[in-house]
Design a protein around this motif. Structure first.
Motif, PDB file in Angstrom:
ATOM      1  N   CYS A  82       0.828  -1.222   0.000  1.00 33.69           N
ATOM      2  CA  CYS A  82       0.000   0.000   0.000  1.00 33.69           C
ATOM      3  C   CYS A  82       0.857   1.264   0.000  1.00 33.69           C
ATOM      4  O   CYS A  82       0.466   2.289   0.562  1.00 33.69           O
ATOM      5  N   MET A  83       2.016   1.197  -0.618  1.00 32.38           N
ATOM      6  CA  MET A  83       2.995   2.287  -0.501  1.00 32.38           C
ATOM      7  C   MET A  83       2.960   3.273  -1.664  1.00 32.38           C
ATOM      8  O   MET A  83       3.710   4.246  -1.671  1.00 32.38           O
ATOM      9  N   ASP A  84       2.103   3.063  -2.637  1.00 35.94           N
ATOM     10  CA  ASP A  84       2.179   3.868  -3.861  1.00 35.94           C
ATOM     11  C   ASP A  84       1.944   5.350  -3.612  1.00 35.94           C
ATOM     12  O   ASP A  84       2.586   6.195  -4.244  1.00 35.94           O
ATOM     13  N   SER A  85       1.040   5.693  -2.720  1.00 37.04           N
ATOM     14  CA  SER A  85       0.673   7.100  -2.580  1.00 37.04           C
ATOM     15  C   SER A  85       0.964   7.665  -1.188  1.00 37.04           C
ATOM     16  O   SER A  85       0.318   8.606  -0.743  1.00 37.04           O
ATOM     17  N   VAL A  86       1.938   7.099  -0.496  1.00 41.36           N
ATOM     18  CA  VAL A  86       2.277   7.601   0.828  1.00 41.36           C
ATOM     19  C   VAL A  86       3.362   8.676   0.733  1.00 41.36           C
ATOM     20  O   VAL A  86       4.043   8.805  -0.287  1.00 41.36           O
ATOM     21  N   THR A  87       3.518   9.437   1.800  1.00 36.06           N
ATOM     22  CA  THR A  87       4.585  10.435   1.854  1.00 36.06           C
ATOM     23  C   THR A  87       5.931   9.750   2.109  1.00 36.06           C
ATOM     24  O   THR A  87       5.985   8.579   2.507  1.00 36.06           O
ATOM     25  N   ARG A  88       6.989  10.497   1.908  1.00 32.62           N
ATOM     26  CA  ARG A  88       8.320   9.948   2.176  1.00 32.62           C
ATOM     27  C   ARG A  88       8.464   9.567   3.652  1.00 32.62           C
ATOM     28  O   ARG A  88       9.049   8.533   3.991  1.00 32.62           O
ATOM     29  N   ARG A  89       7.910  10.381   4.523  1.00 32.28           N
ATOM     30  CA  ARG A  89       7.970  10.072   5.949  1.00 32.28           C
ATOM     31  C   ARG A  89       7.271   8.757   6.245  1.00 32.28           C
ATOM     32  O   ARG A  89       7.804   7.900   6.963  1.00 32.28           O
ATOM     33  N   GLU A  90       6.093   8.556   5.684  1.00 35.99           N
ATOM     34  CA  GLU A  90       5.356   7.309   5.914  1.00 35.99           C
ATOM     35  C   GLU A  90       6.076   6.114   5.306  1.00 35.99           C
ATOM     36  O   GLU A  90       6.065   5.010   5.883  1.00 35.99           O
ATOM     37  N   ARG A  91       6.706   6.314   4.154  1.00 35.92           N
ATOM     38  CA  ARG A  91       7.450   5.232   3.531  1.00 35.92           C
ATOM     39  C   ARG A  91       8.611   4.791   4.424  1.00 35.92           C
ATOM     40  O   ARG A  91       8.828   3.598   4.669  1.00 35.92           O
ATOM     41  N   GLN A  92       9.370   5.746   4.919  1.00 37.31           N
ATOM     42  CA  GLN A  92      10.504   5.429   5.789  1.00 37.31           C
ATOM     43  C   GLN A  92      10.028   4.762   7.082  1.00 37.31           C
ATOM     44  O   GLN A  92      10.645   3.810   7.579  1.00 37.31           O
ATOM     45  N   HIS A  93       8.939   5.291   7.634  1.00 36.61           N
ATOM     46  CA  HIS A  93       8.342   4.731   8.855  1.00 36.61           C
ATOM     47  C   HIS A  93       7.977   3.253   8.632  1.00 36.61           C
ATOM     48  O   HIS A  93       8.324   2.380   9.439  1.00 36.61           O
ATOM     49  N   THR A  94       7.293   2.993   7.530  1.00 29.72           N
ATOM     50  CA  THR A  94       6.841   1.642   7.219  1.00 29.72           C
ATOM     51  C   THR A  94       8.022   0.697   6.980  1.00 29.72           C
ATOM     52  O   THR A  94       8.038  -0.447   7.457  1.00 29.72           O
ATOM     53  N   GLN A  95       9.020   1.169   6.267  1.00 32.14           N
ATOM     54  CA  GLN A  95      10.176   0.331   5.970  1.00 32.14           C
ATOM     55  C   GLN A  95      10.948  -0.028   7.242  1.00 32.14           C
ATOM     56  O   GLN A  95      11.418  -1.167   7.395  1.00 32.14           O
TER      57      GLN A  95
END
Length: 449
Positions: A82-95
């Protein structure tokens, strides 16, 4: 899509609708407070927005805490899809959280350290690194208490008067001996959010480290009745209450608390907490010459073998050893030691030699070979911090060393350790043990440091 909502810390959320965002924020606050409902709130956020990556990855971590690894992995995979439309902050958080769910603690911690310097108010991510069971706490470092404090200190200005951060910061101060500063911080945290299990836990540690066992009983007996039994920290707070009652000389109260909550078969806490609290509490009963529930030695050892059949989680391993030693199961202790030494040879034991040495010391103690117990434990005593957990949790191993010294006739060594402890805080039991260590005209030779 663009992020249109903000969490309580002012960070944008890529949620499809206010309902999803609000459920997520409620779930995060419940997780930070160590209370019930985090899972339900996160699941409600996902029901409102099936593509909400932040909710999926937070839920994965909640499942992991509870020992539900299959569900944790499924939620993690859903988050990564579900990472296609997230912010960079959310992407880093999730990773970063995905690394933690996969068991890559060092990798996750490295990402978190880098991330919070740019996004210091990403509290749920910071929480993963923090505390006695956090990624730093279980990282095996000798200086982990200082490292934990340094990380929080580096972002303290960004949090201001936030109840969760005040409690976390207080805990870090308390573990390093700054008890009065810790007390002021956690008192403010409780004023802001009186029903935070996190803050109640920090306050319990302040009472413990200052030797105020009566104050600890008064606080917890007044606070716990309004806290839900199924909350993840409830049983551990009950363990703290049991320690206070033990220190006050009320073992009958301790046994009642064990029967009601701390017996692993009825404990509402996660398996790791259930094992550690039961094994350590009952081992203390043995060290102090107090009765314990009938059949509890075999029952706790069986629970340990069932939930942790192989070595792998250091803090769990040393508490399995306590359970096996109490049951006199030398075979299980030997197998555990073999597994630990194999992991050490493979570079998979971040806490190093201290862990198998602890297990060997407990095996010797269980055999009644107290001199050998001292020889195994004393050289690594200052490394026990590496196994994780809090000062209060690790004190059981220092108690074991003290009793081994007294039973082996190493009175001067016991006296030295006791005087150091009494310089930190008062203890009626330590004063009694100090009397047993004096005079000591015929000490056995002390082992070398």
């Amino acid at each position: 899509m663009s992020a249109t909502y903000e969490d309580r810390y002012g960070l944008p959320l890529s949620a499809q609708g206010r309902e999803a965002a609000e459920h997520y924020m409620e779930g995060i606050d419940r997780a930070l407070a160590l209370t019930i409902g985090a899972q339900a709130s996160l699941e409600a956020a996902i029901a409102a927005d099936a593509d909400f990556a932040m909710a999926h990855i937070a839920l994965a971590r909640e499942f992991q805490y509870r020992g539900n690894i299959a569900a944790a992995q499924a939620s993690k995979l859903q988050a990564l899809q579900c990472m296609d439309s997230v912010t960079r902050r959310e992407r880093q958080h999730t990773q970063a959280l995905a690394r933690a769910v996969d068991g890559d603690g060092p990798g996750a911690l490295a990402l978190i350290r880098e991330h919070v310097q740019e996004f210091p108010r990403d509290a749920f991510l910071l929480k993963q690194a923090d505390g006695p069971f956090g990624l730093i706490g279980f990282g095996g470092s000798q200086d982990r208490l200082e490292a934990n404090f340094a990380l929080l200190d580096s972002v303290a200005e960004a949090y201001g008067d936030d109840w969760w951060f005040l409690s976390a910061y207080a805990f870090a101060h308390n573990e390093l001996g700054d008890h009065e500063h810790a007390r002021r911080l956690v008192q403010r945290a409780l004023e802001l959010y009186p029903h935070s299990g996190h803050s109640a836990h920090t306050m319990a540690h302040v009472f413990f480290e200052t030797g105020d066992h009566s104050g600890g009983v008064e606080f917890l007996e007044g606070w716990l009745p309004d806290f839900p039994r199924q909350a993840q920290i409830y049983s551990h707070l009950t363990w703290h209450l049991a320690l206070f009652q033990l220190a006050r000389g009320h073992p009958e109260h301790v046994l009642a608390l064990y029967d009601q909550t701390l017996n692993p078969e009825v404990c509402p806490g996660a398996p790791l907490i259930a094992l550690c609290d039961a094994a350590a509490l009952l081992w203390r009963h043995d060290l102090y010459g107090l009765p314990r529930p009938a059949g509890s030695r075999e029952a706790v050892a069986a629970f340990a073998a069932r939930v942790f059949p192989r070595a792998g989680i250091t803090f769990g391993d040393v508490h399995c050893a306590l359970a096996y030693a109490a049951a006199g199961d030398i075979e299980a202790l030997t197998q555990l030691t073999t597994q630990l030494r194999e992991r050490l040879a493979q570079g998979k034991a971040p806490a190093g030699e201290a862990v198998p040495a602890l297990v060997e010391a407990l095996a010797a103690f269980a055999r009644g070979d107290y001199g050998s117990a001292v020889q195994h434990l004393e050289p690594v005593a200052d490394q026990v911090v590496r196994v994780g957990g809090s000062n209060a949790q690790r004190e059981v191993f220092e108690d074991t060393l003290l009793q081994a010294c007294l039973r082996a006739g190493r009175y001067a060594q016991a006296e030295s350790l006791l005087r150091k402890r009494l310089a930190r805080r008062p203890s009626a039991r330590d004063m009694l043990w100090l009397q047993q260590a004096q005079p000591h005209p015929r000490d056995a030779p002390c082992c070398e440091a």
